[in-house]
Scaffold this active site. Structure first.
Site, PDB file in Angstrom:
ATOM      1  N   ASN A  85       0.807  -1.209  -0.087  1.00 33.61           N
ATOM      2  CA  ASN A  85      -0.033   0.103   0.117  1.00 33.61           C
ATOM      3  C   ASN A  85       0.823   1.107  -0.015  1.00 33.61           C
ATOM      4  O   ASN A  85       2.056   1.072  -0.179  1.00 33.61           O
ATOM      5  CB  ASN A  85      -0.906  -0.161   1.090  1.00 33.61           C
ATOM      6  CG  ASN A  85      -2.123   0.480   1.037  1.00 33.61           C
ATOM      7  OD1 ASN A  85      -2.208   1.649   0.340  1.00 33.61           O
ATOM      8  ND2 ASN A  85      -3.238   0.084   1.573  1.00 33.61           N
ATOM      9  N   HIS A 115      22.758   1.946  12.052  1.00 31.21           N
ATOM     10  CA  HIS A 115      24.241   2.526  12.000  1.00 31.21           C
ATOM     11  C   HIS A 115      24.791   2.281  13.413  1.00 31.21           C
ATOM     12  O   HIS A 115      24.062   1.635  14.237  1.00 31.21           O
ATOM     13  CB  HIS A 115      23.832   4.042  12.366  1.00 31.21           C
ATOM     14  CG  HIS A 115      23.254   4.506  11.083  1.00 31.21           C
ATOM     15  ND1 HIS A 115      24.126   4.929   9.907  1.00 31.21           N
ATOM     16  CD2 HIS A 115      22.070   5.069  10.644  1.00 31.21           C
ATOM     17  CE1 HIS A 115      23.349   5.451   9.000  1.00 31.21           C
ATOM     18  NE2 HIS A 115      22.114   5.608   9.340  1.00 31.21           N
ATOM     19  N   THR A 165      10.461  -6.407  16.817  1.00 34.48           N
ATOM     20  CA  THR A 165      11.685  -6.288  17.349  1.00 34.48           C
ATOM     21  C   THR A 165      12.486  -7.694  17.408  1.00 34.48           C
ATOM     22  O   THR A 165      13.587  -7.964  17.628  1.00 34.48           O
ATOM     23  CB  THR A 165      12.064  -5.602  18.884  1.00 34.48           C
ATOM     24  OG1 THR A 165      11.242  -6.287  19.431  1.00 34.48           O
ATOM     25  CG2 THR A 165      11.413  -4.203  18.711  1.00 34.48           C
TER      26      THR A 165
END
Length: 199
Positions: A85, A115, A165
């Site tokens: 979408n 990072h 997670t």
């Protein structure tokens, strides 16, 4: 294996790599050019051609709404009948593998890269990446974020706004930040819908 393929293979191991590498910058620029062309194309055949050119591999009948964005594109592999979408972002420093009949709601984000935490290393371009795998018939609702290294099992539904997670098994409904399993998907979730208008 080419030198570039070796570079991407190393990136997918989770070990630090240089995000400021000129070759990676050039590939990102090409991916931006292709996604811009994809997002601006009104004709479905042109959109499909740009998508197939952009990603590493794709099955039949992908449907990609604007504005779709990727980092490299070549590390993305999708199965048949993939639907993304509006405003989805797939950052593919490591491979993103998506099964058949997968639905992404608006603003879904899959982020394989991070990072580095040390500020000097981060300033020097230090990053790591880990693959993301999405099983067949998964639905990620609006604004779901999937973090590096996550695998989501087949048929699972992730509720809007969730941050995934850790791995999720097959056949569950999960939601939250961090995302947690709410319940299994069972026969009681069936409504009787068979593709015919029930009105």
């Amino acid at each position: 294996m080419t030198a570039l393929e070796e570079k991407f293979a190393r990136m997918a191991t989770g070990k630090p790599y240089n995000d400021l590498d000129p070759q990676l910058i050039a590939i990102r620029a090409e991916a931006t050019r292709l996604t811009t062309a994809l997002n601006q194309a009104a004709d479905i055949h042109t959109r499909l051609a740009r998508f197939w050119e952009l990603v590493g591999s794709a099955g039949t009948e992908p449907m990609i709404e604007p504005n779709f964005r990727v980092e490299f594109g070549r590390n993305i592999h999708v199965g048949d009948h993939f639907y993304a979408n509006y405003d989805c972002v797939l950052l593919d420093g490591a491979p993103i593998t998506i099964g058949d009949c997968v639905l992404f709601g608006p603003k879904v984000g899959l982020y394989t890269s991070n990072h580095l935490l040390d500020p000097a290393e981060r300033e020097a371009g230090g990053c790591t990446a880990q693959p993301i795998t999405i099983g067949d018939r998964v639905w990620l609702a609006a604004n779901v974020t999937v973090l590096p290294g996550v695998t989501i099992g087949a048929n699972t539904v992730v509720g809007a706004g969730s941050v995934v997670t850790h791995d999720l098994p097959a056949n569950v409904v999960a939601a939250g930040n961090p995302c947690q399993i709410l319940h299994e998907i069972t026969a009681t979730d069936k409504t009787g819908f068979n593709g015919v208008d029930m009105g």
